[in-house]
Motif scaffolding. Structure first.
Motif, PDB file in Angstrom:
ATOM      1  N   TRP A 284     -16.014  11.549  13.795  1.00  0.00           N
ATOM      2  CA  TRP A 284     -14.785  10.895  13.336  1.00  0.00           C
ATOM      3  C   TRP A 284     -14.994   9.438  12.941  1.00  0.00           C
ATOM      4  O   TRP A 284     -14.105   8.805  12.372  1.00  0.00           O
ATOM      5  N   ALA A 285     -16.157   8.872  13.215  1.00  0.00           N
ATOM      6  CA  ALA A 285     -16.366   7.426  13.060  1.00  0.00           C
ATOM      7  C   ALA A 285     -16.251   6.954  11.611  1.00  0.00           C
ATOM      8  O   ALA A 285     -15.608   5.930  11.347  1.00  0.00           O
ATOM      9  N   GLU A 286     -16.859   7.654  10.695  1.00  0.00           N
ATOM     10  CA  GLU A 286     -16.822   7.207   9.302  1.00  0.00           C
ATOM     11  C   GLU A 286     -15.405   7.200   8.750  1.00  0.00           C
ATOM     12  O   GLU A 286     -15.029   6.297   8.004  1.00  0.00           O
ATOM     13  N   GLU A 287     -14.639   8.179   9.129  1.00  0.00           N
ATOM     14  CA  GLU A 287     -13.255   8.244   8.685  1.00  0.00           C
ATOM     15  C   GLU A 287     -12.446   7.068   9.233  1.00  0.00           C
ATOM     16  O   GLU A 287     -11.711   6.415   8.486  1.00  0.00           O
ATOM     17  N   VAL A 288     -12.597   6.774  10.509  1.00  0.00           N
ATOM     18  CA  VAL A 288     -11.885   5.656  11.122  1.00  0.00           C
ATOM     19  C   VAL A 288     -12.326   4.331  10.501  1.00  0.00           C
ATOM     20  O   VAL A 288     -11.499   3.447  10.233  1.00  0.00           O
ATOM     21  N   MET A 289     -13.621   4.183  10.249  1.00  0.00           N
ATOM     22  CA  MET A 289     -14.113   2.949   9.625  1.00  0.00           C
ATOM     23  C   MET A 289     -13.527   2.773   8.229  1.00  0.00           C
ATOM     24  O   MET A 289     -13.120   1.672   7.849  1.00  0.00           O
ATOM     25  N   ARG A 290     -13.467   3.835   7.473  1.00  0.00           N
ATOM     26  CA  ARG A 290     -12.921   3.771   6.110  1.00  0.00           C
ATOM     27  C   ARG A 290     -11.455   3.347   6.128  1.00  0.00           C
ATOM     28  O   ARG A 290     -11.046   2.461   5.374  1.00  0.00           O
TER      29      ARG A 290
ATOM     30  N   ALA B 197      -8.521  14.524   8.970  1.00  0.00           N
ATOM     31  CA  ALA B 197      -9.264  15.747   9.273  1.00  0.00           C
ATOM     32  C   ALA B 197     -10.204  15.600  10.465  1.00  0.00           C
ATOM     33  O   ALA B 197     -10.184  16.425  11.378  1.00  0.00           O
ATOM     34  N   ALA B 198     -11.018  14.585  10.490  1.00  0.00           N
ATOM     35  CA  ALA B 198     -12.036  14.462  11.532  1.00  0.00           C
ATOM     36  C   ALA B 198     -11.540  13.749  12.784  1.00  0.00           C
ATOM     37  O   ALA B 198     -11.862  14.136  13.900  1.00  0.00           O
ATOM     38  N   SER B 199     -10.728  12.702  12.600  1.00  0.00           N
ATOM     39  CA  SER B 199     -10.329  11.878  13.746  1.00  0.00           C
ATOM     40  C   SER B 199      -8.995  12.276  14.352  1.00  0.00           C
ATOM     41  O   SER B 199      -8.710  11.918  15.489  1.00  0.00           O
ATOM     42  N   GLY B 200      -8.176  12.963  13.606  1.00  0.00           N
ATOM     43  CA  GLY B 200      -6.841  13.298  14.080  1.00  0.00           C
ATOM     44  C   GLY B 200      -5.881  12.123  13.998  1.00  0.00           C
ATOM     45  O   GLY B 200      -4.744  12.200  14.464  1.00  0.00           O
ATOM     46  N   LEU B 201      -6.318  11.022  13.407  1.00  0.00           N
ATOM     47  CA  LEU B 201      -5.497   9.826  13.261  1.00  0.00           C
ATOM     48  C   LEU B 201      -4.281  10.143  12.393  1.00  0.00           C
ATOM     49  O   LEU B 201      -4.420  10.751  11.324  1.00  0.00           O
ATOM     50  N   PRO B 202      -3.090   9.761  12.831  1.00  0.00           N
ATOM     51  CA  PRO B 202      -1.916   9.980  11.964  1.00  0.00           C
ATOM     52  C   PRO B 202      -2.096   9.223  10.651  1.00  0.00           C
ATOM     53  O   PRO B 202      -2.440   8.039  10.660  1.00  0.00           O
ATOM     54  N   MET B 203      -1.892   9.874   9.544  1.00  0.00           N
ATOM     55  CA  MET B 203      -2.149   9.267   8.242  1.00  0.00           C
ATOM     56  C   MET B 203      -1.180   8.144   7.905  1.00  0.00           C
ATOM     57  O   MET B 203      -1.429   7.385   6.969  1.00  0.00           O
ATOM     58  N   ILE B 204      -0.116   8.003   8.676  1.00  0.00           N
ATOM     59  CA  ILE B 204       0.775   6.875   8.432  1.00  0.00           C
ATOM     60  C   ILE B 204       0.065   5.554   8.737  1.00  0.00           C
ATOM     61  O   ILE B 204       0.373   4.524   8.148  1.00  0.00           O
ATOM     62  N   VAL B 205      -0.923   5.586   9.625  1.00  0.00           N
ATOM     63  CA  VAL B 205      -1.642   4.355  10.002  1.00  0.00           C
ATOM     64  C   VAL B 205      -2.392   3.769   8.805  1.00  0.00           C
ATOM     65  O   VAL B 205      -2.183   2.596   8.477  1.00  0.00           O
ATOM     66  N   PRO B 206      -3.251   4.512   8.114  1.00  0.00           N
ATOM     67  CA  PRO B 206      -3.889   3.892   6.951  1.00  0.00           C
ATOM     68  C   PRO B 206      -2.921   3.639   5.798  1.00  0.00           C
ATOM     69  O   PRO B 206      -3.037   2.627   5.103  1.00  0.00           O
ATOM     70  N   TYR B 207      -1.958   4.512   5.610  1.00  0.00           N
ATOM     71  CA  TYR B 207      -1.015   4.324   4.511  1.00  0.00           C
ATOM     72  C   TYR B 207      -0.129   3.094   4.717  1.00  0.00           C
ATOM     73  O   TYR B 207       0.274   2.453   3.757  1.00  0.00           O
ATOM     74  N   MET B 208       0.178   2.745   5.953  1.00  0.00           N
ATOM     75  CA  MET B 208       1.019   1.575   6.223  1.00  0.00           C
ATOM     76  C   MET B 208       0.312   0.262   5.904  1.00  0.00           C
ATOM     77  O   MET B 208       0.955  -0.775   5.794  1.00  0.00           O
ATOM     78  N   ALA B 209      -1.005   0.292   5.738  1.00  0.00           N
ATOM     79  CA  ALA B 209      -1.728  -0.929   5.367  1.00  0.00           C
ATOM     80  C   ALA B 209      -1.211  -1.486   4.043  1.00  0.00           C
ATOM     81  O   ALA B 209      -1.140  -2.708   3.871  1.00  0.00           O
TER      82      ALA B 209
END
Length: 163
Positions: free
Chosen positions: A45-51, A121-133
């Protein structure tokens, strides 16, 4: 609190937050590399979170850069103009940047809300987090632009560093 100090404080908060996120990305990247090359496995999941984190770094860092005048620019025309002409041109340029920031808020907010139920997909991070940037960063940049305009762009003039 004066507008100058408010402008500096907003830039400092955004810069500190961006630096902290960037430090976390660097640490995660180091752990990822050590895991991949030394242990033979890595965090999936690391690369996805870093991106996604780098979106926040860019938007927060951009807000701080507005206050200091650190965005890429060619100042030759500004230097050639009278002080009044340079102020008018700087106002025009900041106005264009303000329109762009407003568009980030206008289109970014519904995009974030539309993706609120999705997970990465990999991290399970809610997509609102990157989109809110985008809308948050756009709003912060817009506030910084207005504050810089109200203070007469006093701190946005990038001074050449002597090498």
């Amino acid at each position: 609190m004066s507008l100058h100090s408010l402008t500096r404080r907003l830039a400092a908060v955004c810069e500190t937050a961006a630096a902290a996120i960037f430090a976390a990305v660097c640490l995660l990247n180091f752990i990822q590399d050590v895991g991949r090359y030394a242990a033979g496995s890595s965090l999936n999941w690391a690369e996805e979170v870093m991106r996604y984190s780098m979106l926040w770094v860019m938007m927060l860092g951009g807000t701080a850069a507005i206050q200091r005048g650190d965005h890429m620019a060619v100042d030759t025309l500004l230097d050639a103009l009278s002080p009044r002409g340079a102020h008018l041109l700087r106002s025009l340029l900041f106005g264009i940047a303000g329109i762009f920031a407003a568009l980030l808020v206008w289109y970014g907010w519904p995009a974030a809300l539309n993706n609120a139920r999705q997970s990465a997909a990999a991290s399970g991070l809610p997509m609102i987090v990157p989109y809110m940037a985008l809308p948050v960063g756009g709003a912060l940049m817009l506030v910084q632009i207005v504050l810089c305009w109200l203070t007469g762009f006093g701190e946005t003039r990038h001074e050449e560093e002597a090498y």
